[in-house]
Design a protein around this motif. Structure first.
Motif, PDB file in Angstrom:
ATOM      1  N   GLU A 170       0.827  -1.208   0.000  1.00  0.00           N
ATOM      2  CA  GLU A 170       0.000   0.000   0.000  1.00  0.00           C
ATOM      3  C   GLU A 170       0.864   1.261   0.000  1.00  0.00           C
ATOM      4  OE1 GLU A 170      -4.111   1.695   1.990  1.00  0.00           O
ATOM      5  OE2 GLU A 170      -2.879   0.328   3.154  1.00  0.00           O
ATOM      6  N   GLY A 171       2.081   1.148   0.531  1.00  0.00           N
ATOM      7  CA  GLY A 171       2.970   2.296   0.509  1.00  0.00           C
ATOM      8  C   GLY A 171       3.367   2.732  -0.888  1.00  0.00           C
ATOM      9  N   LEU A 172       3.189   1.829  -1.876  1.00  0.00           N
ATOM     10  CA  LEU A 172       3.498   2.181  -3.265  1.00  0.00           C
ATOM     11  C   LEU A 172       2.406   3.028  -3.904  1.00  0.00           C
ATOM     12  CD1 LEU A 172       4.664  -1.325  -4.585  1.00  0.00           C
ATOM     13  CD2 LEU A 172       6.136   0.548  -3.857  1.00  0.00           C
ATOM     14  N   LEU A 225      -1.758 -14.078  -4.131  1.00  0.00           N
ATOM     15  CA  LEU A 225      -1.018 -12.987  -3.495  1.00  0.00           C
ATOM     16  C   LEU A 225       0.079 -12.482  -4.427  1.00  0.00           C
ATOM     17  CD1 LEU A 225      -0.112 -11.212  -1.100  1.00  0.00           C
ATOM     18  CD2 LEU A 225       1.269 -13.161  -0.315  1.00  0.00           C
ATOM     19  N   GLU A 226       0.797 -13.384  -5.057  1.00  0.00           N
ATOM     20  CA  GLU A 226       1.901 -12.988  -5.927  1.00  0.00           C
ATOM     21  C   GLU A 226       1.404 -12.141  -7.089  1.00  0.00           C
ATOM     22  OE1 GLU A 226       4.665 -13.098  -9.244  1.00  0.00           O
ATOM     23  OE2 GLU A 226       2.693 -14.076  -9.208  1.00  0.00           O
ATOM     24  N   ALA A 227       0.308 -12.530  -7.714  1.00  0.00           N
ATOM     25  CA  ALA A 227      -0.241 -11.758  -8.820  1.00  0.00           C
ATOM     26  C   ALA A 227      -0.767 -10.405  -8.339  1.00  0.00           C
ATOM     27  CB  ALA A 227      -1.343 -12.550  -9.520  1.00  0.00           C
ATOM     28  N   TRP A 228      -1.362 -10.379  -7.156  1.00  0.00           N
ATOM     29  CA  TRP A 228      -1.842  -9.122  -6.578  1.00  0.00           C
ATOM     30  C   TRP A 228      -0.684  -8.146  -6.368  1.00  0.00           C
ATOM     31  CZ3 TRP A 228      -4.796  -5.294  -5.372  1.00  0.00           C
ATOM     32  CH2 TRP A 228      -4.634  -4.555  -4.206  1.00  0.00           C
ATOM     33  N   LEU A 229       0.417  -8.630  -5.848  1.00  0.00           N
ATOM     34  CA  LEU A 229       1.568  -7.759  -5.617  1.00  0.00           C
ATOM     35  C   LEU A 229       2.124  -7.224  -6.926  1.00  0.00           C
ATOM     36  CD1 LEU A 229       3.436  -9.774  -2.836  1.00  0.00           C
ATOM     37  CD2 LEU A 229       1.967  -7.770  -2.548  1.00  0.00           C
ATOM     38  N   ARG A 230       2.112  -8.043  -7.963  1.00  0.00           N
ATOM     39  CA  ARG A 230       2.600  -7.561  -9.258  1.00  0.00           C
ATOM     40  C   ARG A 230       1.623  -6.573  -9.883  1.00  0.00           C
ATOM     41  NH1 ARG A 230       3.191 -10.973 -13.226  1.00  0.00           N
ATOM     42  NH2 ARG A 230       2.561 -12.979 -12.311  1.00  0.00           N
ATOM     43  N   LEU A 231       0.318  -6.826  -9.751  1.00  0.00           N
ATOM     44  CA  LEU A 231      -0.662  -5.869 -10.256  1.00  0.00           C
ATOM     45  C   LEU A 231      -0.448  -4.506  -9.618  1.00  0.00           C
ATOM     46  CD1 LEU A 231      -3.288  -5.052 -11.730  1.00  0.00           C
ATOM     47  CD2 LEU A 231      -4.538  -5.891  -9.724  1.00  0.00           C
ATOM     48  N   ALA A 232      -0.283  -4.469  -8.303  1.00  0.00           N
ATOM     49  CA  ALA A 232      -0.141  -3.203  -7.580  1.00  0.00           C
ATOM     50  C   ALA A 232       1.099  -2.428  -7.996  1.00  0.00           C
ATOM     51  CB  ALA A 232      -0.113  -3.465  -6.079  1.00  0.00           C
ATOM     52  N   ALA A 233       2.094  -3.117  -8.556  1.00  0.00           N
ATOM     53  CA  ALA A 233       3.326  -2.471  -8.996  1.00  0.00           C
ATOM     54  C   ALA A 233       3.418  -2.380 -10.511  1.00  0.00           C
ATOM     55  CB  ALA A 233       4.542  -3.223  -8.448  1.00  0.00           C
ATOM     56  N   GLY A 234       2.294  -2.552 -11.197  1.00  0.00           N
ATOM     57  CA  GLY A 234       2.281  -2.413 -12.651  1.00  0.00           C
ATOM     58  C   GLY A 234       2.968  -3.527 -13.392  1.00  0.00           C
ATOM     59  N   ARG A 235       2.979  -4.714 -12.818  1.00  0.00           N
ATOM     60  CA  ARG A 235       3.685  -5.838 -13.428  1.00  0.00           C
ATOM     61  C   ARG A 235       2.756  -7.012 -13.733  1.00  0.00           C
ATOM     62  NH1 ARG A 235       7.282  -2.628 -11.048  1.00  0.00           N
ATOM     63  NH2 ARG A 235       9.473  -2.730 -11.730  1.00  0.00           N
ATOM     64  N   LEU A 236       1.539  -6.663 -14.158  1.00  0.00           N
ATOM     65  CA  LEU A 236       0.583  -7.701 -14.537  1.00  0.00           C
ATOM     66  C   LEU A 236       0.025  -7.386 -15.929  1.00  0.00           C
ATOM     67  CD1 LEU A 236      -0.298 -10.262 -12.938  1.00  0.00           C
ATOM     68  CD2 LEU A 236      -2.487  -9.116 -12.567  1.00  0.00           C
ATOM     69  N   SER A 252     -12.671  -3.526 -15.257  1.00  0.00           N
ATOM     70  CA  SER A 252     -12.013  -4.633 -15.948  1.00  0.00           C
ATOM     71  C   SER A 252     -10.558  -4.749 -15.512  1.00  0.00           C
ATOM     72  CB  SER A 252     -12.062  -4.405 -17.461  1.00  0.00           C
ATOM     73  OG  SER A 252     -11.210  -3.316 -17.816  1.00  0.00           O
ATOM     74  N   LEU A 253      -9.938  -5.843 -15.919  1.00  0.00           N
ATOM     75  CA  LEU A 253      -8.527  -6.022 -15.628  1.00  0.00           C
ATOM     76  C   LEU A 253      -7.694  -4.953 -16.341  1.00  0.00           C
ATOM     77  CD1 LEU A 253      -6.394  -7.629 -14.136  1.00  0.00           C
ATOM     78  CD2 LEU A 253      -6.400  -9.299 -16.009  1.00  0.00           C
ATOM     79  N   ASP A 254      -8.101  -4.585 -17.538  1.00  0.00           N
ATOM     80  CA  ASP A 254      -7.389  -3.504 -18.226  1.00  0.00           C
ATOM     81  C   ASP A 254      -7.530  -2.181 -17.480  1.00  0.00           C
ATOM     82  OD1 ASP A 254      -6.245  -4.963 -20.269  1.00  0.00           O
ATOM     83  OD2 ASP A 254      -7.900  -4.632 -21.671  1.00  0.00           O
ATOM     84  N   ASP A 255      -8.695  -1.945 -16.868  1.00  0.00           N
ATOM     85  CA  ASP A 255      -8.863  -0.750 -16.033  1.00  0.00           C
ATOM     86  C   ASP A 255      -7.882  -0.773 -14.864  1.00  0.00           C
ATOM     87  OD1 ASP A 255     -10.991   0.339 -17.518  1.00  0.00           O
ATOM     88  OD2 ASP A 255     -12.493  -0.778 -16.355  1.00  0.00           O
ATOM     89  N   LEU A 256      -7.750  -1.920 -14.221  1.00  0.00           N
ATOM     90  CA  LEU A 256      -6.837  -2.032 -13.096  1.00  0.00           C
ATOM     91  C   LEU A 256      -5.392  -1.827 -13.547  1.00  0.00           C
ATOM     92  CD1 LEU A 256      -8.487  -5.048 -11.251  1.00  0.00           C
ATOM     93  CD2 LEU A 256      -8.403  -2.679 -10.467  1.00  0.00           C
ATOM     94  N   ARG A 257      -5.046  -2.341 -14.701  1.00  0.00           N
ATOM     95  CA  ARG A 257      -3.708  -2.104 -15.232  1.00  0.00           C
ATOM     96  C   ARG A 257      -3.466  -0.618 -15.465  1.00  0.00           C
ATOM     97  NH1 ARG A 257      -4.878  -7.025 -19.131  1.00  0.00           N
ATOM     98  NH2 ARG A 257      -3.830  -8.737 -18.022  1.00  0.00           N
ATOM     99  N   ALA A 258      -4.521   0.099 -15.866  1.00  0.00           N
ATOM    100  CA  ALA A 258      -4.384   1.542 -16.074  1.00  0.00           C
ATOM    101  C   ALA A 258      -4.218   2.290 -14.754  1.00  0.00           C
ATOM    102  CB  ALA A 258      -5.605   2.079 -16.826  1.00  0.00           C
ATOM    103  N   VAL A 259      -4.907   1.840 -13.725  1.00  0.00           N
ATOM    104  CA  VAL A 259      -4.770   2.467 -12.405  1.00  0.00           C
ATOM    105  C   VAL A 259      -3.368   2.223 -11.845  1.00  0.00           C
ATOM    106  CG1 VAL A 259      -5.589   2.445 -10.012  1.00  0.00           C
ATOM    107  CG2 VAL A 259      -7.225   2.339 -11.902  1.00  0.00           C
ATOM    108  N   PHE A 260      -2.815   1.043 -12.126  1.00  0.00           N
ATOM    109  CA  PHE A 260      -1.487   0.685 -11.633  1.00  0.00           C
ATOM    110  C   PHE A 260      -0.541   0.509 -12.823  1.00  0.00           C
ATOM    111  CE2 PHE A 260      -4.568  -1.084  -8.537  1.00  0.00           C
ATOM    112  CZ  PHE A 260      -4.190  -0.351  -7.410  1.00  0.00           C
ATOM    113  N   PRO A 261      -0.079   1.615 -13.435  1.00  0.00           N
ATOM    114  CA  PRO A 261       0.721   1.510 -14.654  1.00  0.00           C
ATOM    115  C   PRO A 261       2.166   1.100 -14.421  1.00  0.00           C
ATOM    116  CG  PRO A 261       0.450   3.800 -14.039  1.00  0.00           C
ATOM    117  CD  PRO A 261      -0.412   3.008 -13.102  1.00  0.00           C
ATOM    118  N   GLY A 262       2.623   1.130 -13.177  1.00  0.00           N
ATOM    119  CA  GLY A 262       3.981   0.658 -12.880  1.00  0.00           C
ATOM    120  C   GLY A 262       5.019   1.753 -12.953  1.00  0.00           C
ATOM    121  N   TYR A 263       6.260   1.320 -12.854  1.00  0.00           N
ATOM    122  CA  TYR A 263       7.397   2.253 -12.829  1.00  0.00           C
ATOM    123  C   TYR A 263       8.611   1.549 -13.383  1.00  0.00           C
ATOM    124  CZ  TYR A 263       8.475  -0.373  -8.560  1.00  0.00           C
ATOM    125  OH  TYR A 263       8.739  -1.370  -7.649  1.00  0.00           O
TER     126      TYR A 263
END
Length: 263
Positions: A170-172, A225-236, A252-263
């Motif tokens: 969550e700190g990310l 859990l592993e997929a959740w952590l990657r989603l939150a960091a833009g790695r899904l 949608s999953l694409d919406d979630l990918r947009a919310v978490f675009p990564g770094y």
């Protein structure tokens, strides 16, 4: 029973040993191949981890010697030196740089692992050894995956790292999550972690937050859990998404990918 500092330091050691062995065996073409971190090749990910190891080590040394945390100019100099290396030079320099940091964490006595405080330079106050090690493990764990996924799209976060990174995810959100990317839509999702049995809430608004599992969610996200952590960091991204990830409801999953675009 091992405490958080012991577990994080042990995970840093395992990660170092495994990634160093992988990096040492990479060919010139593999070093310059695209990594799973967009805009970086594999050697640039290695460079980022190597420079980060040097910067973290200086903060540890400063804390032990009673000096202030290194200034930003120190960091800039380290980054510039690694940026100026060739891919092969980064390959050669990474194992030693990262080993020195891991060894410094391992050298903390049991008392220090509980009592010592480290000024990492950007937190509001000095942190304990466990927090310092977990911050590094979060950075290391995701970028370790960036290298591995370059050659194996089914790669997963190291399990010993994932179990601990979950405390930091969550700190990310404050600097990664972009709820504006879904055009002002908001939702409260129920998140089911299928391998741990845990449920939680994901509040998609400004600010994005993890909450208690909502009683009347707008939709549901089901994944490990592993997929959740990657989603939150833009790695899904699609090519890295396990087949058992499921989403229902208005987001949608694409919406979630947009919310978490990564770094």
């Amino acid at each position: 029973m091992s405490n958080r500092a012991d577990l994080a330091i042990a995970a840093l050691r395992t990660g170092h040993d495994n990634l160093s062995a992988l990096v040492a065996g990479l060919s010139a073409d593999q070093l310059t191949a695209p990594s799973a971190a967009e805009e970086w090749d594999v050697s640039q990910v290695v460079s980022h981890l190597g420079s980060g190891a040097e910067i973290n080590l200086e903060a540890l040394r400063a804390s032990l010697e009673g000096r202030p945390a290194p200034e930003f100019e120190f960091n800039k100099g380290v980054w510039a030196r690694w940026d100026g290396m060739t891919p092969q030079e980064r390959q050669a320099a990474f194992p030693g740089a990262n080993a020195r940091l891991v060894e410094a964490y391992e050298a903390f006595t049991p008392e220090q692992r509980t009592e010592h405080r480290i000024d990492v330079g950007w937190m509001p106050e000095p942190v304990d050894v466990a927090t310092s090690a977990l911050l590094r493990l979060t950075e290391f764990g995701y970028h370790d995956w960036d290298v591995r996924a370059s050659f194996d799209p089914s790669a997963a976060l190291a399990p010993e790292a994932a179990a601990l990174i979950s405390d930091r995810v969550e700190g990310l959100f404050g600097w990664i999550a972009k709820p504006a990317n879904i055009d002002g839509r908001t939702a409260d999702l129920l998140v089911r972690l299928t391998d741990t049995g845990e449920t939680l809430g994901l509040h998609l608004a400004e600010p994005v937050a993890i909450t208690a599992a909502p009683g009347n969610p707008d939709g549901e996200l089901s994944l490990t859990l592993e997929a959740w952590l990657r989603l939150a960091a833009g790695r899904l991204k699609a090519r890295y998404t396990p087949a058992d990830v499921a989403v229902s409801g208005p987001i949608s999953l694409d919406d979630l990918r947009a919310v978490f675009p990564g770094y």
